[in-house]
Design an enzyme around this catalytic site. Sequence first.
Site, PDB file in Angstrom:
ATOM      1  N   ARG A 131      10.391 133.071 -16.258  1.00  0.00           N
ATOM      2  CA  ARG A 131      10.604 134.367 -15.701  1.00  0.00           C
ATOM      3  C   ARG A 131       9.601 135.305 -16.070  1.00  0.00           C
ATOM      4  O   ARG A 131       9.556 136.412 -15.256  1.00  0.00           O
ATOM      5  CB  ARG A 131      12.240 134.430 -16.168  1.00  0.00           C
ATOM      6  CG  ARG A 131      13.099 133.805 -15.472  1.00  0.00           C
ATOM      7  CD  ARG A 131      14.500 134.054 -16.012  1.00  0.00           C
ATOM      8  NE  ARG A 131      15.552 133.198 -15.207  1.00  0.00           N
ATOM      9  CZ  ARG A 131      16.816 132.999 -15.492  1.00  0.00           C
ATOM     10  NH1 ARG A 131      17.432 133.837 -16.635  1.00  0.00           N
ATOM     11  NH2 ARG A 131      17.547 132.132 -14.755  1.00  0.00           N
TER      12      ARG A 131
ATOM     13  N   LEU B 219      31.765 132.036 -21.801  1.00  0.00           N
ATOM     14  CA  LEU B 219      31.722 130.456 -22.151  1.00  0.00           C
ATOM     15  C   LEU B 219      31.665 130.297 -23.581  1.00  0.00           C
ATOM     16  O   LEU B 219      32.284 129.370 -24.062  1.00  0.00           O
ATOM     17  CB  LEU B 219      30.191 130.123 -21.333  1.00  0.00           C
ATOM     18  CG  LEU B 219      30.419 129.918 -19.726  1.00  0.00           C
ATOM     19  CD1 LEU B 219      29.161 129.462 -19.494  1.00  0.00           C
ATOM     20  CD2 LEU B 219      31.849 129.025 -19.568  1.00  0.00           C
TER      21      LEU B 219
ATOM     22  N   HIS C 290      14.188 139.678 -15.055  1.00  0.00           N
ATOM     23  CA  HIS C 290      14.400 138.354 -14.083  1.00  0.00           C
ATOM     24  C   HIS C 290      13.623 138.819 -12.979  1.00  0.00           C
ATOM     25  O   HIS C 290      13.896 140.009 -12.524  1.00  0.00           O
ATOM     26  CB  HIS C 290      15.897 138.289 -13.848  1.00  0.00           C
ATOM     27  CG  HIS C 290      16.239 136.841 -13.297  1.00  0.00           C
ATOM     28  ND1 HIS C 290      15.677 136.625 -12.101  1.00  0.00           N
ATOM     29  CD2 HIS C 290      17.049 135.844 -13.728  1.00  0.00           C
ATOM     30  CE1 HIS C 290      16.275 135.491 -11.800  1.00  0.00           C
ATOM     31  NE2 HIS C 290      16.985 135.138 -12.767  1.00  0.00           N
TER      32      HIS C 290
ATOM     33  N   HIS D  53      17.716 141.772 -17.397  1.00  0.00           N
ATOM     34  CA  HIS D  53      18.798 140.588 -17.063  1.00  0.00           C
ATOM     35  C   HIS D  53      19.307 140.050 -18.615  1.00  0.00           C
ATOM     36  O   HIS D  53      20.276 140.710 -19.090  1.00  0.00           O
ATOM     37  CB  HIS D  53      17.955 139.516 -16.412  1.00  0.00           C
ATOM     38  CG  HIS D  53      18.995 138.420 -16.115  1.00  0.00           C
ATOM     39  ND1 HIS D  53      20.132 138.441 -15.623  1.00  0.00           N
ATOM     40  CD2 HIS D  53      18.714 137.098 -16.321  1.00  0.00           C
ATOM     41  CE1 HIS D  53      20.675 137.255 -15.557  1.00  0.00           C
ATOM     42  NE2 HIS D  53      19.813 136.232 -16.009  1.00  0.00           N
TER      43      HIS D  53
ATOM     44  N   GLY E   5      32.781 132.198 -26.369  1.00  0.00           N
ATOM     45  CA  GLY E   5      33.881 132.786 -26.823  1.00  0.00           C
ATOM     46  C   GLY E   5      35.059 131.695 -26.302  1.00  0.00           C
ATOM     47  O   GLY E   5      35.994 131.340 -27.163  1.00  0.00           O
TER      48      GLY E   5
END
Length: 639
Positions: free
Chosen positions: A331, A44, A267, A402, A46
């Site tokens: 989280r 997303l 996560h 995560h 790059g």
Amino acid sequence: MLHLDAKIPDGPLDQKWTSYKFERKLVNPANRRKYDIIVVGTGLAGGAAAATLAEQGYRVKAFTFHDSPRRAHSIAAQGGINAAKNYKADGDSVWRLFYDTIKGGDFRSREANVYRLAEVSVNIIDQMVAQGVPFAREYGGLLDNRSFGGAQVSRTFYARGQTGQQLLLGVYQQMARQVGLGNIELHNRTELVDVVVVDGKAAGIVVRDLVTGEVASHSAHAVIMATGGYSNVFYLSTNAMTCNITADWRAHRKGAAFANACFTQIHPTCIPQSDDFQSKLTLMSESLRNDGRLWVPVNPDDTRSPDQVPESERDYFLERRYPSFGNLAPRDIASRAVKVEVDAGKGVGPLKNGVYLDFSEAMERLGVDTIRERYGNLFEMYERITGESPYKVPMRIYPAPHYTMGGLWVDYELMTTIPGLYSAGEANFSDHGANRLGASALMQGLADGYFVLPNTVSNYLAPQLGTRPVPTDHPEFQAAEAAAKARYDGYVAIGGTKSPDRFHLELGRLMWDYCGMERSRAGLEKALAEIPALHEEFRKDLRVTGDAHSLNQTLEKAARVDDFFELAQLTCLDALTREESCGGHFRVEHQTPDGEALRDDEHFAHVAAWGWTGDPGQPERNVEPLEFENVHLAVRSYK
């Protein structure tokens, strides 16, 4: 010592970005075609940067080690993307998203960067809708929202349980359009193996063709790194198997400071490990915690089927401990709460290494069809992996490595400590502090790629008008190529007995045991003693089959594991020197009586940015103080 100038604009917080965009140096549209920009990574961040910069008129070279940019790990962010549009009229605003992000990161991020992120978020949704992303909609046709951890409003836009994939397809089509127009030169199956610096500035990169083994150089006026995070240092993580640290680490070794390496996120909502031979953990989206309730049996010896355990004998521990946020606690907090229950012997499943995520109450209240509409593909994925249907029995989940909040240090312009070298998305450290709130990864990646970098690179490029990129026959390029070839030939020449995966597994166990969800001085010191010894064994007993001059995935893995060893030392050292608990960094010596993180704002309200010294065991620690002028430092509470 490194000079860490964050370049934060003057003026009120809500005017900094507007003022910056007006005062920055501009490049005339007719002159942009005279500049070359390299983008490494096509997820997303790059992909959005490459597409937008090419649309603006710059000549862009984009590099991905995948066979297609559509393989980028951005697709794995399933649950949604945050934006402060307040469609639910429930009290959301740019300021509230800013505050929730600062608080969610346990007050360890820059105010200016985070406010800009919140400000830009409202434009991202419009951008992606215009590109055809099929966000969920309400009955009347308006975009729908749901909640995520760390917020008491509904600000998360989503496309069922595949938001990242749909967003990446939107980015990819814009990028593919520019490839077709000849404005982007796309290099697939190509891995960065070094960054080239000439006269103190980024001049280009050295890459290895993963099919032929050929090493080649590419030069440009500026280089953008958008290569993701490093949770695979733990071996078992939610990251794709190919995710690694090599691109960032090669930049670090050439002078780019690496910041907050110990800020790694665990996560809470992952499928528990099933055996000792597993090589990958599967993430179940945080969106499931909107309707799923976490619980364990009150009696640790209760082995009944979950549907046979009455309500009075269930402990909904997040709802009990954090009544204001319940199952949507952030989280880091939710992960530690799950660990507490499992460590107390209340774990469920064959290995007693999970807790229940139960949808029975939601299905009774909303109906099975509504739950299927919201989470159907996630339920199907869980059933394919475990053989159990969440419609019939609760899911079993446990925390796993995560996202990584640490990364290359960048200033307000997203430039690293190497002039001309930028870093975007998860590859940098900039926006999340010590913990990332759910649905903010997609937000940051698209913000950096579509809206931030296209407004900041001109400040660096404008003064270079009339200059050409450093030619690739420059001695620095030649030396970098020779060093890369020697490094890969060296792995093959060792001729030992253990595969790269065997070493990676042993390193991952050390990291999880001593630098995972809980850290202690004794454990970190033990890891810092054992990791260099294991690395030395790697150098003497590594076995790589095949050669360095053709397709060789074992060789690729060897180089990545080699860099993981050095990153692991830095991560443990960063955790050891940060004598506090904050967000995802939890030191057992620094906790409140009820087991919550205990910050030390007097001594550690800063970014730790490490400089490379040539010795991975002796990096240079630099500090960027964090100033809170708009948000008062406070005890982080979700109760």
